[in-house]
Design a protein around this motif. Structure first.
Motif, short mmCIF file in Angstrom:
data_model
loop_
_atom_site.label_atom_id
_atom_site.label_comp_id
_atom_site.label_asym_id
_atom_site.label_seq_id
_atom_site.Cartn_x
_atom_site.Cartn_y
_atom_site.Cartn_z
N SER A 1 5.40 -6.08 3.73
CA SER A 1 4.02 -5.72 3.70
C SER A 1 3.85 -4.30 2.90
N PHE A 2 4.76 -3.61 2.96
CA PHE A 2 4.65 -2.11 2.28
C PHE A 2 5.28 -2.09 0.92
N ASN B 1 4.45 -2.25 -2.16
CA ASN B 1 3.50 -1.70 -3.23
C ASN B 1 3.07 -0.33 -2.50
N THR B 2 3.15 -0.10 -1.39
CA THR B 2 2.15 1.06 -0.58
C THR B 2 3.41 1.73 0.32
N PRO B 3 4.50 2.45 -0.11
CA PRO B 3 5.22 3.02 0.76
C PRO B 3 5.07 4.09 1.54
N ASN B 4 4.12 4.92 0.84
CA ASN B 4 3.49 6.10 1.64
C ASN B 4 2.35 5.65 2.41
N LEU B 5 1.76 4.51 2.45
CA LEU B 5 1.04 3.89 3.53
C LEU B 5 1.74 3.83 4.91
N LEU B 6 3.02 3.24 4.64
CA LEU B 6 3.95 3.14 5.95
C LEU B 6 3.95 4.30 6.69
N ASN B 7 4.43 5.44 5.71
CA ASN B 7 4.34 7.05 6.49
C ASN B 7 3.17 7.16 7.12
N ALA B 8 1.93 7.01 6.35
CA ALA B 8 0.70 7.24 7.02
C ALA B 8 0.60 6.65 8.27
N VAL B 9 0.77 5.41 8.48
CA VAL B 9 0.70 4.42 9.63
C VAL B 9 1.49 4.92 10.57
#
Length: 328
Positions: free
Chosen positions: A37-38, A40-48
C-alpha cells in the motif's frame, strides 16, 4: 537479594531486548507495507505509525503529561532527530542496497559512545570499546557478506543512510542527556518526541506525497495488523522502553542492545521465507550477541571478582589485627 537499582537495570535490559525484537520484526513488516500500500508514499507510513503511537500514548498517560518549555524543547529536538533519521534512511534505501542500508543504519552503535564521551567528558571503559568493536564486526558480516546483492554504485545512498544513523545516535544521546538533567521524565520525553515526529512526518507527506494518495490500494486484512504492530509495539512501546531504560543503562549499552534488531530481523526474514539462510547470518548474529555479553555480563563478573578480592583483603587485615591484639 537483588537490590532495587539492579532490578530496574534488569527490567530496562528486558524492555530494550523486547524493543530489539519488535524492531527486528519491523524490518519485515515495514518492507511488506512499503511494497504494497505504501510503495509510493513511504513517509505516509511513518506518519501513520507515529500518529497512532502518539494517540495511544496520550490515551494511556494523559494525566501524567505536562505542557511546558522543557517538554517542548526536549520533545521537539528528539522528534526532529527521529524525523530526519527515518527520512534519510528511506531516501538512502533508494540509492543503495538493502544490506548496505541495514549496516549503515546500525552504525549508530559507533557514534553513541563518542557522542556520550563528548557530552559527559567521561571516557568509556574498555568493555564498551570491545563491545562496540565486536558489534561492528558482527553487523558488517551480517549485512555485507554472503549476500547476492547486485554490484552497483551505492555511495550516495550509503552516505545518506550514515547521516540518518548519526541522527538516531544523537537521539539516543539526547534522550539520555534530557533524563539526566531531570527537567523531564521518561513518560513526557517519550510522548513529546513521538508527537513532534508525528507532526513532522504528517507535514512532509502532505506536502510531498499527497499527489500519490489516490493510487494507494489499502488492503485491510493484509495491512491493518502489520500497521498495528509497527505502530503500537515498534513505536509507542519501543520509545517508551528506550526512555525508561535510559534511566537505568548508559547510552552505549542502550545502542548495542537495540542493534540486536539487525540479527533478529535477519532470523525473522529467513523464518518467513523472505530471505535465504547464509553463513553470515549465523556468524554475524553470534558476534552481535557476544557484544551484548561483553557489555552486560563481563562487567558484572569483573566487579564481582574485584568485590571478592576486596572482601578477602579486608578479612586478611582483620585477621592480622586480631593476631596483633592477641599477642599484646
Amino acid at each position: 537479594m537483588i537490590n532495587a537499582n539492579k532490578k530496574q537495570h534488569i527490567l530496562g535490559f528486558i524492555m530494550l531486548s523486547m524493543t530489539a525484537i519488535f524492531w527486528g520484526a519491523g524490518f519485515v513488516l515495514n518492507d511488506q507495507l512499503l511494497t504494497s500500500s505504501f510503495q509510493n508514499t513511504p513517509n505516509l507510513l511513518n506518519a501513520v505509525r507515529f500518529v497512532v503511537s502518539a494517540i495511544a500514548l496520550l490515551a494511556i498517560f494523559a494525566k501524567r503529561l505536562k505542557f511546558n518549555k522543557h517538554s517542548l524543547l526536549y520533545g521537539l529536538a528528539g522528534g526532529a532527530m527521529l524525523f530526519v533519521g527515518f527520512t534519510l534512511q528511506l531516501i538512502g534505501l533508494k540509492y543503495t542496497t538493502p544490506s548496505h542500508n541495514g549496516f549503515f543504519t546500525a552504525a549508530y552503535i559507533v557514534f553513541v559512545p563518542f557522542i556520550a564521551w563528548i557530552i559527559y567528558k567521561k571516557r568509556p571503559v574498555w568493555t564498551m570499546f570491545a563491545g562496540v568493536t565486536v558489534a561492528i564486526a558482527g553487523l558488517l558480516i551480517l549485512n555485507l557478506f554472503g549476500q547476492n546483492d547486485q554490484i552497483e554504485e551505492t555511495t550516495l545512498g550509503d552516505i545518506l543512510t550514515l547521516v540518518g544513523s548519526l541522527m538516531f545516535a544523537m537521539q539516543i544521546a539526547w534522550s539520555d542527556f534530557a533524563l539526566k538533567k531531570q527537567k523531564i521524565d521518561h513518560i513526557n520525553l517519550t510522548f513529546w518526541q513521538v508527537f513532534f515526529a508525528a507532526v513532522l512526518f504528517a507535514l512532509y507527506t502532505l506536502i510531498f506525497e499527497s499527489k500519490n494518495y489516490k493510487s494507494m490500494q489499502f488492503d485491510v486484512s493484509y495491512d491493518l495488523w502489520r500497521l498495528a504492530i509497527v505502530s503500537l509495539c515498534g513505536t509507542a512501546f519501543a520509545y517508551f522502553s528506550q526512555s525508561y531504560a535510559q534511566n537505568k543503562l548508559n547510552p552505549t549499552e542502550t545502542a548495542i542492545i537495540l542493534a540486536c534488531e539487525s540479527p533478529i530481523g535477519a532470523v525473522i526474514s529467513i523464518a518467513a521465507g523472505i530471505e535465504l539462510f547464509y553463513w553470515n547470518t549465523l556468524v554475524g548474529g553470534l558476534l552481535v550477541i557476544a557484544s551484548v555479553i561483553l557489555m552486560e555480563i563481563v562487567p558484572v563478573i569483573i566487579n564481582k571478582k574485584k568485590e571478592k578480592q576486596a572482601n578477602k583483603a579486608v578479612d586478611e587485615i582483620s585477621a592480622e589485627n586480631k593476631e596483633d591484639n592477641d599477642s599484646d
